[in-house]
Design a protein around this motif. Structure first.
Motif, short mmCIF file in Angstrom:
data_model
loop_
_atom_site.label_atom_id
_atom_site.label_comp_id
_atom_site.label_asym_id
_atom_site.label_seq_id
_atom_site.Cartn_x
_atom_site.Cartn_y
_atom_site.Cartn_z
N ILE A 16 -1.35 -3.85 -5.41
CA ILE A 16 -0.81 -2.69 -4.68
C ILE A 16 -1.85 -1.58 -4.72
CG2 ILE A 16 1.01 -0.94 -4.60
CD1 ILE A 16 2.83 -2.99 -6.01
N ARG A 17 -2.22 -1.11 -3.54
CA ARG A 17 -3.19 -0.02 -3.42
C ARG A 17 -2.45 1.30 -3.31
NH1 ARG A 17 -5.16 -0.50 1.50
NH2 ARG A 17 -6.91 0.90 1.12
N VAL A 18 -3.00 2.32 -3.97
CA VAL A 18 -2.38 3.65 -3.94
C VAL A 18 -3.45 4.66 -3.51
CG1 VAL A 18 -0.98 5.34 -5.17
CG2 VAL A 18 -0.89 2.93 -5.84
N ILE A 19 -3.15 5.39 -2.46
CA ILE A 19 -4.14 6.24 -1.80
C ILE A 19 -3.63 7.67 -1.72
CG2 ILE A 19 -5.33 6.65 0.42
CD1 ILE A 19 -4.98 3.60 0.91
N ALA A 20 -4.54 8.63 -1.85
CA ALA A 20 -4.20 10.04 -1.65
C ALA A 20 -4.79 10.50 -0.32
CB ALA A 20 -4.75 10.89 -2.79
N LEU A 21 -3.96 11.11 0.50
CA LEU A 21 -4.41 11.72 1.76
C LEU A 21 -4.40 13.23 1.56
CD1 LEU A 21 -5.09 11.45 4.83
CD2 LEU A 21 -2.61 11.62 5.24
N LEU A 22 -5.55 13.88 1.82
CA LEU A 22 -5.68 15.30 1.53
C LEU A 22 -6.07 16.09 2.78
CD1 LEU A 22 -7.17 13.58 -1.10
CD2 LEU A 22 -6.71 15.81 -2.07
N PRO A 23 -5.09 16.43 3.61
CA PRO A 23 -5.40 17.24 4.78
C PRO A 23 -5.74 18.68 4.39
CG PRO A 23 -3.23 16.19 4.93
CD PRO A 23 -3.68 16.09 3.53
N SER A 24 -6.55 19.34 5.18
CA SER A 24 -6.73 20.78 5.04
C SER A 24 -5.65 21.46 5.87
CB SER A 24 -8.13 21.17 5.51
OG SER A 24 -8.33 20.80 6.86
N LEU A 25 -5.82 22.72 6.20
CA LEU A 25 -4.84 23.44 7.00
C LEU A 25 -4.60 22.69 8.31
CD1 LEU A 25 -3.12 26.03 7.44
CD2 LEU A 25 -5.12 27.01 8.59
N THR A 29 0.85 -1.18 0.00
CA THR A 29 0.00 0.00 0.00
C THR A 29 0.89 1.24 0.00
OG1 THR A 29 -1.79 -1.11 1.21
CG2 THR A 29 -1.78 1.30 1.24
N ILE A 30 0.55 2.20 -0.85
CA ILE A 30 1.28 3.45 -0.95
C ILE A 30 0.32 4.59 -0.66
CG2 ILE A 30 2.57 4.99 -2.49
CD1 ILE A 30 3.38 2.45 -4.08
N VAL A 31 0.70 5.46 0.26
CA VAL A 31 -0.11 6.64 0.58
C VAL A 31 0.70 7.88 0.22
CG1 VAL A 31 -1.27 7.96 2.39
CG2 VAL A 31 -1.29 5.46 2.46
N ASN A 32 0.15 8.71 -0.65
CA ASN A 32 0.79 9.96 -1.03
C ASN A 32 0.04 11.11 -0.36
OD1 ASN A 32 2.65 8.66 -2.75
ND2 ASN A 32 1.16 8.63 -4.41
N VAL A 33 0.74 11.86 0.45
CA VAL A 33 0.10 12.96 1.18
C VAL A 33 0.08 14.20 0.28
CG1 VAL A 33 0.13 14.43 3.22
CG2 VAL A 33 0.84 12.02 3.39
N SER A 34 -1.10 14.53 -0.19
CA SER A 34 -1.31 15.73 -0.98
C SER A 34 -1.81 16.82 -0.04
CB SER A 34 -2.29 15.46 -2.12
OG SER A 34 -2.57 16.63 -2.86
N SER A 35 -2.91 17.43 -0.36
CA SER A 35 -3.48 18.51 0.44
C SER A 35 -4.84 18.85 -0.14
CB SER A 35 -2.56 19.75 0.38
OG SER A 35 -3.22 20.91 0.85
N LEU A 36 -5.65 19.56 0.63
CA LEU A 36 -6.87 20.12 0.04
C LEU A 36 -6.52 21.00 -1.15
CD1 LEU A 36 -9.92 20.60 0.06
CD2 LEU A 36 -9.56 22.42 1.74
N MET A 37 -5.32 21.61 -1.11
CA MET A 37 -4.86 22.42 -2.24
C MET A 37 -4.48 21.58 -3.43
SD MET A 37 -2.74 25.59 -0.60
CE MET A 37 -3.43 26.53 0.77
N GLY A 38 -4.57 20.27 -3.31
CA GLY A 38 -4.45 19.39 -4.46
C GLY A 38 -5.76 19.23 -5.19
N LYS A 39 -6.82 19.79 -4.63
CA LYS A 39 -8.15 19.80 -5.26
C LYS A 39 -8.59 21.22 -5.60
CE LYS A 39 -9.50 15.39 -4.97
NZ LYS A 39 -9.95 14.58 -6.13
N ILE A 40 -8.17 22.17 -4.74
CA ILE A 40 -8.60 23.56 -4.87
C ILE A 40 -7.38 24.45 -4.72
CG2 ILE A 40 -10.06 25.38 -3.92
CD1 ILE A 40 -11.79 23.04 -2.76
N ALA A 41 -6.96 25.08 -5.80
CA ALA A 41 -5.78 25.95 -5.74
C ALA A 41 -6.12 27.23 -5.00
CB ALA A 41 -5.30 26.27 -7.15
N ALA A 42 -5.10 27.81 -4.37
CA ALA A 42 -5.32 28.99 -3.54
C ALA A 42 -4.37 30.11 -3.92
CB ALA A 42 -5.13 28.64 -2.07
N PRO A 43 -4.84 31.36 -3.92
CA PRO A 43 -3.95 32.49 -4.17
C PRO A 43 -2.80 32.51 -3.18
CG PRO A 43 -6.25 33.19 -4.15
CD PRO A 43 -6.23 31.78 -3.67
#
Length: 271
Positions: free
Chosen positions: A178-187, A136-150
């Motif tokens: 093999i499972r691949v997961i995105a983790l998208l934390p906010s601030l 299993t692979i977890v890639n830590v992205s962000s809420l900004m991986g869905k919504i870009a911010a100024p």
């Protein structure tokens, strides 16, 4: 995924979300943790804390941009400590500045750590997971991986890229179990974001809550893990009324006087 008795490797493990994830995995019963970070001192402190929970810890002080060193270290760790069942790519940096005032070295650092470093270690580990037929692979992205911010243009770009990279690998590696997961934390209230100007009205979460959400998402086999009601609301709004969300983001963004926008002069010297 049942993490009990597994071996996990966590990058960016010396502080923030990476540290919280490593500790939470230890509490939930992993057998062995391989911790990767550049800060040797902090890495040792985290390792000591985790060892008190009865979990075996291996520290790997590495700069993920050094491809040869990373290859050698992972190969030795795999040989000496056995297969890695769970890879969590958490290492990341952020620079906040208006785009017109951005500096290329900062941009290059974000790309090098957030993308190239993740690619480097994922390639090494994924090839071995294919041989063992699971992982299993977890890639830590962000809420900004869905919504870009100024004021976060390059950071948002790298986090969008992580989401795309994750989606592509999920399809490619599924046949190898093999499972691949995105983790998208906010601030999230970490050392890194305390140096940034926060967006108004955004309620920060804690690294511990992010780690707990990850463990819960692993148990549910979630392909993407969004954290917090504000994240779900923002993603929903972006789908239904993106124009409205853009206006809200502009109003919420740090004010110009906080970010020191540059002053440009025309050919006659007028600002």
């Amino acid at each position: 995924m049942n993490i009990q008795g597994k071996t996990a490797l966590v990058t960016g493990a010396s502080r923030g979300i990476g540290q919280a994830i490593a500790i939470e995995l230890a509490k939930q019963g992993v057998k062995r943790l391989l911790l990767v970070a550049r800060d040797t001192t902090r890495l040792g402190e985290v390792a000591t804390e985790i060892e008190m929970l009865g979990v075996e810890v291996v520290t790997l002080p590495l700069d993920l941009s050094q491809v040869v060193e990373v290859n050698i270290a992972i190969a030795q760790a795999w040989r000496d400590h056995g297969p890695i069942d769970l890879l969590i790519n958490c290492a990341g940096v952020a620079h906040q500045t208006p785009f017109l005032n951005s500096r290329l070295p900062n941009v290059q650092t974000e790309i090098a750590v957030n993308l190239i470093g993740m690619y480097t270690i994922t390639r090494i580990v994924a090839r071995r997971m294919v041989v063992q037929g699971s992982g299993t692979i977890v890639n830590v992205s962000s809420l900004m991986g869905k919504i870009a911010a100024p004021t976060m243009a390059t950071y948002s770009a790298t986090k969008f890229a992580i989401v795309g990279f994750t989606q592509a690998l999920r399809g490619e590696l599924a046949a190898h179990n093999i499972r691949v997961i995105a983790l998208l934390p906010s601030l999230t209230d970490t050392d890194m974001v305390r140096e940034l100007q926060w967006f108004r009205w955004v309620l920060p979460t804690t690294p511990q809550k992010v780690a707990q959400a990850l463990v819960a998402g692993l148990a549910r086999d979630s392909p993407e893990i969004l954290i917090g009601w504000q994240s779900h609301l923002a993603v929903w709004c972006n789908r239904i009324a993106p124009w409205l969300l853009e206006k809200v983001l502009l109003m919420a963004a740090p004010q110009e006087r906080q970010l020191h926008y540059p002053r440009f002069r025309d050919a006659r010297g007028r600002t």
